[in-house]
Design a protein around this motif. Structure first.
Motif, mmCIF file in Angstrom:
data_model
loop_
_atom_site.group_PDB
_atom_site.id
_atom_site.type_symbol
_atom_site.label_atom_id
_atom_site.label_comp_id
_atom_site.label_asym_id
_atom_site.label_seq_id
_atom_site.Cartn_x
_atom_site.Cartn_y
_atom_site.Cartn_z
ATOM 1 N N ARG A 165 0.822 -1.209 0.000
ATOM 2 C CA ARG A 165 0.000 0.000 0.000
ATOM 3 C C ARG A 165 0.859 1.263 0.000
ATOM 4 O O ARG A 165 0.622 2.188 -0.764
ATOM 5 N N ILE A 166 1.878 1.304 0.855
ATOM 6 C CA ILE A 166 2.704 2.511 0.948
ATOM 7 C C ILE A 166 3.567 2.666 -0.298
ATOM 8 O O ILE A 166 3.813 3.782 -0.767
ATOM 9 N N CYS A 167 4.023 1.554 -0.873
ATOM 10 C CA CYS A 167 4.839 1.642 -2.089
ATOM 11 C C CYS A 167 4.011 2.127 -3.277
ATOM 12 O O CYS A 167 4.480 2.945 -4.079
ATOM 13 N N SER A 168 2.787 1.639 -3.386
ATOM 14 C CA SER A 168 1.939 2.057 -4.506
ATOM 15 C C SER A 168 1.531 3.522 -4.374
ATOM 16 O O SER A 168 1.491 4.259 -5.368
ATOM 17 N N THR A 169 1.248 3.965 -3.141
ATOM 18 C CA THR A 169 0.888 5.371 -2.949
ATOM 19 C C THR A 169 2.093 6.283 -3.162
ATOM 20 O O THR A 169 1.952 7.400 -3.672
ATOM 21 N N ALA A 170 3.285 5.809 -2.784
ATOM 22 C CA ALA A 170 4.501 6.587 -3.043
ATOM 23 C C ALA A 170 4.735 6.725 -4.544
ATOM 24 O O ALA A 170 5.105 7.801 -5.035
ATOM 25 N N HIS A 218 6.452 2.218 8.104
ATOM 26 C CA HIS A 218 7.389 1.873 7.035
ATOM 27 C C HIS A 218 7.360 2.879 5.887
ATOM 28 O O HIS A 218 7.845 2.577 4.796
ATOM 29 N N ALA A 219 6.804 4.050 6.143
ATOM 30 C CA ALA A 219 6.645 5.030 5.061
ATOM 31 C C ALA A 219 7.987 5.467 4.484
ATOM 32 O O ALA A 219 8.167 5.516 3.262
ATOM 33 N N LYS A 220 8.939 5.772 5.344
ATOM 34 C CA LYS A 220 10.236 6.252 4.855
ATOM 35 C C LYS A 220 10.934 5.185 4.023
ATOM 36 O O LYS A 220 11.441 5.465 2.927
ATOM 37 N N ALA A 221 10.948 3.954 4.527
ATOM 38 C CA ALA A 221 11.575 2.860 3.783
ATOM 39 C C ALA A 221 10.868 2.637 2.454
ATOM 40 O O ALA A 221 11.507 2.324 1.438
ATOM 41 N N GLY A 222 9.549 2.809 2.437
ATOM 42 C CA GLY A 222 8.797 2.638 1.200
ATOM 43 C C GLY A 222 9.173 3.671 0.154
ATOM 44 O O GLY A 222 9.383 3.337 -1.021
ATOM 45 N N PHE A 223 9.287 4.927 0.572
ATOM 46 C CA PHE A 223 9.680 5.983 -0.362
ATOM 47 C C PHE A 223 11.107 5.763 -0.870
ATOM 48 O O PHE A 223 11.395 5.969 -2.054
ATOM 49 N N VAL A 224 12.002 5.354 0.022
ATOM 50 C CA VAL A 224 13.390 5.098 -0.385
ATOM 51 C C VAL A 224 13.445 3.979 -1.418
ATOM 52 O O VAL A 224 14.130 4.089 -2.448
ATOM 53 N N ALA A 225 12.725 2.892 -1.162
ATOM 54 C CA ALA A 225 12.732 1.753 -2.082
ATOM 55 C C ALA A 225 12.194 2.148 -3.455
ATOM 56 O O ALA A 225 12.755 1.767 -4.495
ATOM 57 N N VAL A 226 11.127 2.916 -3.462
ATOM 58 C CA VAL A 226 10.527 3.340 -4.734
ATOM 59 C C VAL A 226 11.479 4.262 -5.497
ATOM 60 O O VAL A 226 11.647 4.135 -6.719
ATOM 61 N N LEU A 227 12.127 5.177 -4.791
ATOM 62 C CA LEU A 227 13.049 6.107 -5.451
ATOM 63 C C LEU A 227 14.263 5.377 -6.027
ATOM 64 O O LEU A 227 14.704 5.680 -7.146
ATOM 65 N N ILE A 228 14.809 4.425 -5.284
ATOM 66 C CA ILE A 228 15.958 3.667 -5.792
ATOM 67 C C ILE A 228 15.560 2.872 -7.034
ATOM 68 O O ILE A 228 16.313 2.805 -8.021
ATOM 69 N N HIS A 229 14.389 2.284 -6.997
ATOM 70 C CA HIS A 229 13.907 1.543 -8.168
ATOM 71 C C HIS A 229 13.726 2.482 -9.363
ATOM 72 O O HIS A 229 14.084 2.132 -10.501
#
Length: 272
Positions: A50-55, A91-102
């Motif tokens: 959910r957090i990754c998709s919203t990010a 896990h919001a911060k980790a989600g944004f970081v993962a999405v940005l790196i991808h």
């Protein structure tokens, strides 16, 4: 992370060649990408989809630009729409970081001009404290703040996190949601507060730290199992009746099964 590392190694090998400005951005900021990526790996947490998709949706809307003001508006709108749950805020911060790196990896393949913007956004995310967003918009946090004694809001972050961990464990044991379980505890504490404001039971933390009935139930069943062993199994050692053996096995199966089930659930709750 491995793909980004592979790309950076290839860029280093091209040091005698003329590098694109976005490639220089990637090389100069590889330490940031690596450190933030390793932070996610150290956590060993499966990020909520959910957090990754919203990010991803937010980055699509802002053309990969992220700053504190945008994050504040994002969490406020998510709170009003009730689109995130407690674990998403954690896990919001980790989600944004993962999405940005991808996205940085995809940008290197498809659109290298987007790399500087993505890295700038990653810098903003890395230095942004997400805890204020959780405190302001987390449904669980806001519900905790309604407890009648006012003691919770005076607690430090370590104590608050302890209550939340206890709530999470008890919710798993009770097979219910954290929000509904906390509502039950708050209703009970408010009733107690009206009759006796100085009572320990008037504070919601009492129900999160006091021994739970489920544990007592487990020990009762376990005691029944031991008693059954003494009363039934021991006499069986002196008889050869098949019917008695079968009935005894069936009788013992109930407390053994229930005890084992509760024991496994209790052990699992300690690990999560």
């Amino acid at each position: 992370m491995r793909k980004i590392k592979f790309i950076s190694k290839n860029l280093i090998k091209k040091e005698n060649d003329i590098l694109h400005s976005s490639e220089l951005w990637l090389l100069d900021n590889y330490y940031l990408i690596e450190s933030e990526g390793k932070g996610i790996l150290r956590g060993r947490t499966i990020l909520p989809h959910r957090i990754c998709s919203t990010a991803n949706a937010l980055l699509n809307f802002t053309d990969n630009v992220i700053n504190k003001e945008m994050l504040d508006a994002f969490f406020e709108s998510a709170f009003k729409a009730d689109s995130l749950i407690e674990s998403d805020y954690a896990h919001a911060k980790a989600g944004f970081v993962a999405v940005l790196i991808h996205r940085i990896h995809l940008a290197y393949i498809h659109d290298r001009n987007a790399i500087p913007t993505l890295i700038t956004s990653l810098r903003h995310i890395s230095v942004t404290d997400f805890d204020p967003f959780r405190k302001e918009y987390s449904p669980i946090e806001l519900l905790f703040q309604t407890e009648p004694t006012g003691y919770y809001v005076q607690c430090d972050d370590k104590t608050k996190n302890g209550y939340k961990r206890a709530l999470k464990k008890q919710a798993k044991m009770s097979k219910t949601t954290e929000f509904s379980l906390l509502e039950q505890y708050l209703n009970t504490s408010k009733e107690e507060y009206q009759t006796n404001p100085t009572s320990k039971k008037a504070f919601v933390g009492y129900y999160l730290t006091a021994p739970r009935k489920g544990y007592g139930y487990f020990f009762v069943l376990f005691s029944l199992f031991i008693l059954s062993m003494v009363i039934i199994v021991v006499p069986l050692m002196r008889t050869n009746s098949a019917w008695i053996t079968i009935l005894s096995a069936l009788f013992l199966a109930i407390p053994v099964f229930e005890s084992s089930k509760l024991l496994v659930e209790f052990a699992y709750s300690l690990l999560v």
